[in-house]
Design a protein around this motif. Sequence first.
Motif, mmCIF file in Angstrom:
data_model
loop_
_atom_site.group_PDB
_atom_site.id
_atom_site.type_symbol
_atom_site.label_atom_id
_atom_site.label_comp_id
_atom_site.label_asym_id
_atom_site.label_seq_id
_atom_site.Cartn_x
_atom_site.Cartn_y
_atom_site.Cartn_z
ATOM 1 N N GLY A 14 0.820 -1.204 0.000
ATOM 2 C CA GLY A 14 0.000 0.000 0.000
ATOM 3 C C GLY A 14 0.852 1.251 0.000
ATOM 4 O O GLY A 14 2.038 1.212 -0.322
ATOM 5 N N LYS A 15 0.255 2.371 0.385
ATOM 6 C CA LYS A 15 0.970 3.646 0.409
ATOM 7 C C LYS A 15 1.613 3.864 1.768
ATOM 8 O O LYS A 15 0.989 3.658 2.803
ATOM 9 C CB LYS A 15 0.015 4.800 0.098
ATOM 10 N N MET A 16 2.872 4.315 1.735
ATOM 11 C CA MET A 16 3.615 4.545 2.968
ATOM 12 C C MET A 16 4.396 5.842 2.855
ATOM 13 O O MET A 16 4.955 6.150 1.799
ATOM 14 C CB MET A 16 4.562 3.371 3.224
ATOM 15 N N LEU A 17 4.423 6.611 3.934
ATOM 16 C CA LEU A 17 5.177 7.857 3.973
ATOM 17 C C LEU A 17 6.035 7.893 5.225
ATOM 18 O O LEU A 17 5.520 7.783 6.338
ATOM 19 C CB LEU A 17 4.228 9.061 3.975
ATOM 20 N N ASN A 18 7.341 8.009 5.042
ATOM 21 C CA ASN A 18 8.250 8.263 6.155
ATOM 22 C C ASN A 18 8.491 9.767 6.175
ATOM 23 O O ASN A 18 9.222 10.292 5.333
ATOM 24 C CB ASN A 18 9.567 7.518 5.970
ATOM 25 N N PRO A 19 7.869 10.498 7.108
ATOM 26 C CA PRO A 19 7.947 11.961 7.084
ATOM 27 C C PRO A 19 9.349 12.511 7.293
ATOM 28 O O PRO A 19 9.602 13.678 7.003
ATOM 29 C CB PRO A 19 7.005 12.375 8.223
ATOM 30 N N SER A 20 10.265 11.666 7.777
ATOM 31 C CA SER A 20 11.639 12.118 7.993
ATOM 32 C C SER A 20 12.498 11.985 6.739
ATOM 33 O O SER A 20 13.549 12.618 6.636
ATOM 34 C CB SER A 20 12.288 11.313 9.127
ATOM 35 N N LYS A 21 12.031 11.145 5.776
ATOM 36 C CA LYS A 21 12.866 10.855 4.611
ATOM 37 C C LYS A 21 12.170 11.061 3.271
ATOM 38 O O LYS A 21 12.837 11.102 2.240
ATOM 39 C CB LYS A 21 13.366 9.407 4.684
ATOM 40 N N ARG B 74 9.226 12.988 0.635
ATOM 41 C CA ARG B 74 8.431 14.184 0.361
ATOM 42 C C ARG B 74 7.001 13.825 0.000
ATOM 43 O O ARG B 74 6.094 14.642 0.130
ATOM 44 C CB ARG B 74 9.068 14.973 -0.780
ATOM 45 N N ARG B 75 6.802 12.596 -0.473
ATOM 46 C CA ARG B 75 5.467 12.141 -0.858
ATOM 47 C C ARG B 75 5.355 10.643 -0.587
ATOM 48 O O ARG B 75 6.376 9.951 -0.483
ATOM 49 C CB ARG B 75 5.202 12.441 -2.331
ATOM 50 N N PRO B 76 4.139 10.117 -0.477
ATOM 51 C CA PRO B 76 3.959 8.691 -0.197
ATOM 52 C C PRO B 76 4.544 7.797 -1.286
ATOM 53 O O PRO B 76 4.557 8.148 -2.466
ATOM 54 C CB PRO B 76 2.433 8.537 -0.118
ATOM 55 N N LEU B 77 5.017 6.640 -0.861
ATOM 56 C CA LEU B 77 5.561 5.632 -1.759
ATOM 57 C C LEU B 77 4.601 4.449 -1.786
ATOM 58 O O LEU B 77 4.145 4.000 -0.739
ATOM 59 C CB LEU B 77 6.931 5.170 -1.251
ATOM 60 N N ARG B 78 4.278 3.959 -2.981
ATOM 61 C CA ARG B 78 3.407 2.791 -3.074
ATOM 62 C C ARG B 78 4.261 1.525 -3.055
ATOM 63 O O ARG B 78 5.163 1.366 -3.871
ATOM 64 C CB ARG B 78 2.546 2.827 -4.335
ATOM 65 N N ILE B 79 3.958 0.632 -2.131
ATOM 66 C CA ILE B 79 4.706 -0.614 -1.973
ATOM 67 C C ILE B 79 3.861 -1.765 -2.500
ATOM 68 O O ILE B 79 2.727 -1.969 -2.052
ATOM 69 C CB ILE B 79 5.056 -0.853 -0.492
ATOM 70 N N SER B 80 4.393 -2.515 -3.438
ATOM 71 C CA SER B 80 3.662 -3.652 -4.003
ATOM 72 C C SER B 80 3.680 -4.821 -3.025
ATOM 73 O O SER B 80 4.518 -4.882 -2.117
ATOM 74 C CB SER B 80 4.293 -4.087 -5.327
ATOM 75 N N LYS B 81 2.772 -5.758 -3.218
ATOM 76 C CA LYS B 81 2.728 -6.939 -2.363
ATOM 77 C C LYS B 81 4.027 -7.734 -2.487
ATOM 78 O O LYS B 81 4.565 -8.220 -1.485
ATOM 79 C CB LYS B 81 1.539 -7.825 -2.724
#
Length: 275
Positions: free
Chosen positions: A108-115, A117-124
């Motif tokens: 799904g979508k994941m955002l590390n606010p420390s690293k 700038r925008r959410p990253l979509r992670i595949s299964k």
Amino acid sequence: DPIAVKTTVDHLIKEWMNKAKAGTSICCMSDPSHRYFRHDVYPEYKANRTGERPAALTTALDHIRNKHRIAEYDGLEADDVMGVLAGSTALSDPVVVSIDKDMMTIPGKMLNPSKMRRPLRISKAAADRQVFMQALMGDRTDNYPGVEGIGPVKARRIIEQHGDARRCWGAVVEAFGDEDQAITMVRLSRILRAEDYNFDTGEIRLWHPVKPVWMRPTHHTTEKAKSKPSITSKPRSRQSSSTDTASETSSNKSAATNKKTQHRRKRTSKKRGGI
């Protein structure tokens, strides 16, 4: 200073929501009993954690429970709550917001606010590979061993040599030299997903390469098993979670998502959510 702690918590949640472009938030909390399903899988899980909780952390968690919308399920850690909600059909475009690298094991979508700038979509497939890598490395913080002598570099090399999940699993078993041990380590390293939790019974689906096993954490009481967990602004409420949509965050983990509206919005005005 309790006031400073509460102010910092509120500011952090607002800042993370803005970065995720989230309309609302849900704070994901661990079961306050500190007895999780992983203790049933591996009794030594987190057995190395014997120190007292810092007073500031207690203040922060109490403030979150009193002021913010939370999600808290029996036998689950905050990570698992986020994993379950990340794939929930009751939430609109959820985004996991966390500084924890373990969130990379959730599709799904994941955002590390420390690293980021925008959410990253992670595949299964990518999430599954990350789970296998974590199982090989183990986790000293959570007190499960993995394979002796395997760190991030070697674990990545082992997994990247194999394309699909079946081949990756074969390599993991070979590295452990024992399939049962490998299954246990994967169950410890794998954060639960939406399909792994039954909201009606509180049962959890344990990972298995062929036939997943459903179980209920041993600390559940008969009364608890009859009730449903919820997403709520009050702690331990038992309303149905399917009626709520929101974003979630804990002291270092958060999620955000939009409320579904009765009227139809234009695509350009629809905000995403974050977990």
